[in-house]
Design an enzyme around this catalytic site. Structure first.
Site, PDB file in Angstrom:
ATOM      1  N   SER A 166       0.828  -1.302   0.069  1.00 15.55           N
ATOM      2  CA  SER A 166      -0.008  -0.191  -0.060  1.00 15.55           C
ATOM      3  C   SER A 166       0.920   1.272  -0.050  1.00 15.55           C
ATOM      4  O   SER A 166       0.432   2.334  -0.054  1.00 15.55           O
ATOM      5  CB  SER A 166      -0.940   0.052   1.101  1.00 15.55           C
ATOM      6  OG  SER A 166      -0.270  -0.483   2.290  1.00 15.55           O
ATOM      7  N   HIS A 212      -2.213  -2.827  -6.447  1.00 15.98           N
ATOM      8  CA  HIS A 212      -2.790  -2.391  -5.138  1.00 15.98           C
ATOM      9  C   HIS A 212      -4.227  -2.579  -5.136  1.00 15.98           C
ATOM     10  O   HIS A 212      -4.844  -1.441  -5.632  1.00 15.98           O
ATOM     11  CB  HIS A 212      -2.358  -1.167  -5.066  1.00 15.98           C
ATOM     12  CG  HIS A 212      -2.557  -0.633  -3.374  1.00 15.98           C
ATOM     13  ND1 HIS A 212      -3.164   0.606  -3.268  1.00 15.98           N
ATOM     14  CD2 HIS A 212      -2.730  -1.316  -2.271  1.00 15.98           C
ATOM     15  CE1 HIS A 212      -3.341   0.805  -1.849  1.00 15.98           C
ATOM     16  NE2 HIS A 212      -3.078  -0.548  -1.182  1.00 15.98           N
ATOM     17  N   GLU A 243      -5.191   0.180  -8.019  1.00 16.00           N
ATOM     18  CA  GLU A 243      -4.157   0.941  -8.314  1.00 16.00           C
ATOM     19  C   GLU A 243      -3.029   0.015  -9.232  1.00 16.00           C
ATOM     20  O   GLU A 243      -2.484  -0.788  -8.556  1.00 16.00           O
ATOM     21  CB  GLU A 243      -3.397   1.818  -7.246  1.00 16.00           C
ATOM     22  CG  GLU A 243      -4.144   2.789  -6.836  1.00 16.00           C
ATOM     23  CD  GLU A 243      -3.589   3.755  -5.747  1.00 16.00           C
ATOM     24  OE1 GLU A 243      -3.433   5.044  -5.687  1.00 16.00           O
ATOM     25  OE2 GLU A 243      -3.265   3.064  -4.748  1.00 16.00           O
ATOM     26  N   ASN A 303      -3.649   6.200  -0.912  1.00 17.55           N
ATOM     27  CA  ASN A 303      -3.442   6.234   0.564  1.00 17.55           C
ATOM     28  C   ASN A 303      -2.648   7.548   0.867  1.00 17.55           C
ATOM     29  O   ASN A 303      -2.466   7.988   1.926  1.00 17.55           O
ATOM     30  CB  ASN A 303      -2.480   5.028   0.710  1.00 17.55           C
ATOM     31  CG  ASN A 303      -3.131   3.959   1.087  1.00 17.55           C
ATOM     32  OD1 ASN A 303      -4.425   3.751   1.180  1.00 17.55           O
ATOM     33  ND2 ASN A 303      -2.618   2.479   0.844  1.00 17.55           N
TER      34      ASN A 303
HETATM   35  N1  CAA Z   1     -16.844 -10.084   0.822  1.00 17.42           N
HETATM   36  C1  CAA Z   1     -17.854 -10.122  -0.062  1.00 17.42           C
HETATM   37  N2  CAA Z   1     -18.830  -9.149   0.094  1.00 17.42           N
HETATM   38  C2  CAA Z   1     -18.669  -8.143   1.244  1.00 17.42           C
HETATM   39  C3  CAA Z   1     -17.401  -8.085   2.045  1.00 17.42           C
HETATM   40  C4  CAA Z   1     -16.620  -8.938   1.844  1.00 17.42           C
HETATM   41  N3  CAA Z   1     -15.466  -9.131   2.542  1.00 17.42           N
HETATM   42  N4  CAA Z   1     -17.898  -7.003   2.734  1.00 17.42           N
HETATM   43  C5  CAA Z   1     -18.755  -6.370   2.583  1.00 17.42           C
HETATM   44  N5  CAA Z   1     -19.606  -7.129   1.498  1.00 17.42           N
HETATM   45  C6  CAA Z   1     -20.751  -6.915   0.958  1.00 17.42           C
HETATM   46  C7  CAA Z   1     -21.969  -7.252   1.946  1.00 17.42           C
HETATM   47  O1  CAA Z   1     -22.258  -8.292   1.781  1.00 17.42           O
HETATM   48  C8  CAA Z   1     -22.914  -6.275   1.264  1.00 17.42           C
HETATM   49  O2  CAA Z   1     -23.604  -6.879   0.010  1.00 17.42           O
HETATM   50  P1  CAA Z   1     -24.993  -6.220  -0.275  1.00 17.42           P
HETATM   51  O3  CAA Z   1     -25.088  -5.107  -0.362  1.00 17.42           O
HETATM   52  O4  CAA Z   1     -25.295  -7.021  -1.598  1.00 17.42           O
HETATM   53  O5  CAA Z   1     -25.674  -6.839   0.884  1.00 17.42           O
HETATM   54  C9  CAA Z   1     -22.223  -5.039   0.977  1.00 17.42           C
HETATM   55  O6  CAA Z   1     -20.687  -5.406   0.608  1.00 17.42           O
HETATM   56  C10 CAA Z   1     -22.099  -3.841   2.074  1.00 17.42           C
HETATM   57  O7  CAA Z   1     -21.810  -4.451   3.381  1.00 17.42           O
HETATM   58  P2  CAA Z   1     -22.719  -4.189   4.644  1.00 17.42           P
HETATM   59  O8  CAA Z   1     -24.171  -4.308   4.413  1.00 17.42           O
HETATM   60  O9  CAA Z   1     -22.117  -5.162   5.670  1.00 17.42           O
HETATM   61  O10 CAA Z   1     -22.166  -2.739   5.218  1.00 17.42           O
HETATM   62  P3  CAA Z   1     -21.835  -1.437   4.798  1.00 17.42           P
HETATM   63  O11 CAA Z   1     -23.063  -0.974   3.680  1.00 17.42           O
HETATM   64  O12 CAA Z   1     -21.563  -0.481   5.844  1.00 17.42           O
HETATM   65  O13 CAA Z   1     -20.673  -1.488   3.565  1.00 17.42           O
HETATM   66  C11 CAA Z   1     -18.257  -1.285   3.133  1.00 17.42           C
HETATM   67  C12 CAA Z   1     -19.493  -2.092   3.925  1.00 17.42           C
HETATM   68  C13 CAA Z   1     -18.195  -1.654   1.634  1.00 17.42           C
HETATM   69  C14 CAA Z   1     -16.922  -1.819   3.800  1.00 17.42           C
HETATM   70  C15 CAA Z   1     -18.365   0.029   3.253  1.00 17.42           C
HETATM   71  O14 CAA Z   1     -18.439   0.620   4.693  1.00 17.42           O
HETATM   72  C16 CAA Z   1     -17.375   0.973   2.693  1.00 17.42           C
HETATM   73  O15 CAA Z   1     -17.303   1.064   1.587  1.00 17.42           O
HETATM   74  N6  CAA Z   1     -16.346   1.364   3.444  1.00 17.42           N
HETATM   75  C17 CAA Z   1     -15.189   1.958   3.217  1.00 17.42           C
HETATM   76  C18 CAA Z   1     -14.031   1.077   2.695  1.00 17.42           C
HETATM   77  C19 CAA Z   1     -12.961   1.720   2.061  1.00 17.42           C
HETATM   78  O16 CAA Z   1     -12.732   3.027   2.129  1.00 17.42           O
HETATM   79  N7  CAA Z   1     -11.965   1.070   1.779  1.00 17.42           N
HETATM   80  C20 CAA Z   1     -10.699   1.394   1.209  1.00 17.42           C
HETATM   81  C21 CAA Z   1      -9.620   1.456   2.232  1.00 17.42           C
HETATM   82  S1  CAA Z   1      -8.031   1.672   1.969  1.00 17.42           S
HETATM   83  C22 CAA Z   1      -7.623   0.575   1.270  1.00 17.42           C
HETATM   84  O17 CAA Z   1      -8.048  -0.648   1.162  1.00 17.42           O
HETATM   85  C23 CAA Z   1      -6.133   0.654   0.704  1.00 17.42           C
HETATM   86  C24 CAA Z   1      -5.097   0.608   1.694  1.00 17.42           C
HETATM   87  O18 CAA Z   1      -3.995   0.088   1.175  1.00 17.42           O
HETATM   88  C25 CAA Z   1      -4.982   0.540   3.175  1.00 17.42           C
END
Ligand code: CAA
Length: 291
Positions: free
Chosen positions: A119, A140, A152, A190
């Site tokens: 990352s 990424h 990315e 990031n």
């Molecule tokens: N595998 C499969 N499906 C998943 C999953 C997984 N690991 N996690 C969540 N889902 C699915 C759920 O089943 C749900 O599906 P449906 O809508 O079809 O029912 C959907 O995703 C939404 O999940 P939830 O209802 O449980 O919860 P939510 O609406 O709060 O969404 C989230 C969860 C998608 C994580 C949302 O909160 C989100 O987008 N959060 C921000 C995530 C983010 O910013 N990620 C980037 C981080 S930075 C990074 O990753 C880079 C790095 O290097 C650090």
């Protein structure tokens, strides 16, 4: 060259997710970890996440079964090395990543493409410690990999066009979008996201708001799907700290100074969801703020 088999090093949340989407896209997947217990956990997690997708009609039960059949696990570098594209997705420690590529070196063929899901660690520097900087690239993924649309792609200074095109095609076949980033500390996502999270931790540290008010403010006030402290716990506070350190060291600008409170949580081993405690305590039914 066509890519048929994907090797993935590291069966943590990112490695699992990459294995998940690659198997669903029809690739043979070899997931490597030094810990057999971790590999068993990974298989259960992947199967469970695919079940979630079946329940919400994102994939069919047949897709799930076919994908799980494509997926195998191994703790042997020799077996992993038969993959066409090997994506390292181990912990964010440069030394660990270098050692992994060292272990692979005797077994990989001359066509094998090496990639890192780092990352923030410079791709050029990781590549320069392998025997094939031209065939080395950053791919990424974002967490949770099965849900997030973006990947990315980061070229090192020596990455050749063939490797770049193969990486781009691979991501296309996963049904995801790419953003191409230059190889500077923490790339695009990031570079922007982590200083925002770090600032949220300073906001907590300085007593401007509580954990709940900071998260509520950003969820409802900026329409973010998660509050920044919730997101920090989701990413892992060790990963957040190491990305801030890479920004601070790599750009030598005090604006990237990691918040001392983030350092304290890391030192306590409160790394967020994966250790069940971070800015929230996840050991009960609902998460409770820890400050
Ligand atoms: N595998 C499969 N499906 C998943 C999953 C997984 N690991 N996690 C969540 N889902 C699915 C759920 O089943 C749900 O599906 P449906 O809508 O079809 O029912 C959907 O995703 C939404 O999940 P939830 O209802 O449980 O919860 P939510 O609406 O709060 O969404 C989230 C969860 C998608 C994580 C949302 O909160 C989100 O987008 N959060 C921000 C995530 C983010 O910013 N990620 C980037 C981080 S930075 C990074 O990753 C880079 C790095 O290097 C650090």
């Amino acid at each position: 060259m066509t890519i048929k088999t994907i090797g993935i090093v590291g069966s943590g949340q990112m490695g699992n997710g990459i294995a998940h989407v690659s198997a669903l896209a029809g690739y043979n997947v070899k997931l490597f970890d030094i810990s057999k217990i971790q590999l068993d956990k990974a298989l259960a997690t992947i199967a469970g996440n695919m079940t979630r997708q079946v329940s919400s009609d994102k994939i069919s039960e047949q897709d799930r079964e076919a994908a799980l059949e494509k997926l195998s696990v191994t703790d042997s570098y020799e077996e992993l090395a038969t993959a066409d594209l090997i994506i390292e997705s181990a912990t964010e420690k440069e030394e660990v990543k270098r050692e992994i590529f060292e272990h692979l070196r005797p077994y990989i063929s001359e066509d094998t493409i090496l990639a890192s899901n780092t990352s923030s660690i410079p791709i050029t520097r990781l590549a320069s410690n392998t025997d094939r900087p031209e065939q080395f690239i950053g791919i990424h993924f974002m967490n949770p990999v099965p849900v997030m649309e973006l990947v990315e792609i980061v070229r090192g200074i020596a990455t050749d066009d063939k490797t770049f095109n193969l990486a781009q095609e691979f991501v296309d076949t996963l049904g995801k979008q790419t953003a191409v980033a230059e190889d500077f500390p923490a790339f695009i996502v990031n570079r922007i996201l982590l200083p925002m999270i770090n600032e949220a931790i300073y906001t907590l540290y300085e007593g401007v708001g509580t954990v709940e008010s900071i998260d509520k403010a950003m969820k409802l006030g900026a329409n973010h799907p998660m509050g920044p402290l919730q997101l920090a716990d989701f990413i892992g506070l060790d990963t957040c700290l190491s990305i801030m350190q890479v920004l601070h060291d790599g750009l030598a600008d005090p604006k990237y100074r990691p918040c001392p409170l983030l350092v304290k949580y890391k030192e306590a081993g409160w790394l967020g969801r994966k250790t069940k405690r971070g800015f929230y305590d996840y050991r009960g039914e609902t998460p409770v703020p820890t400050r």
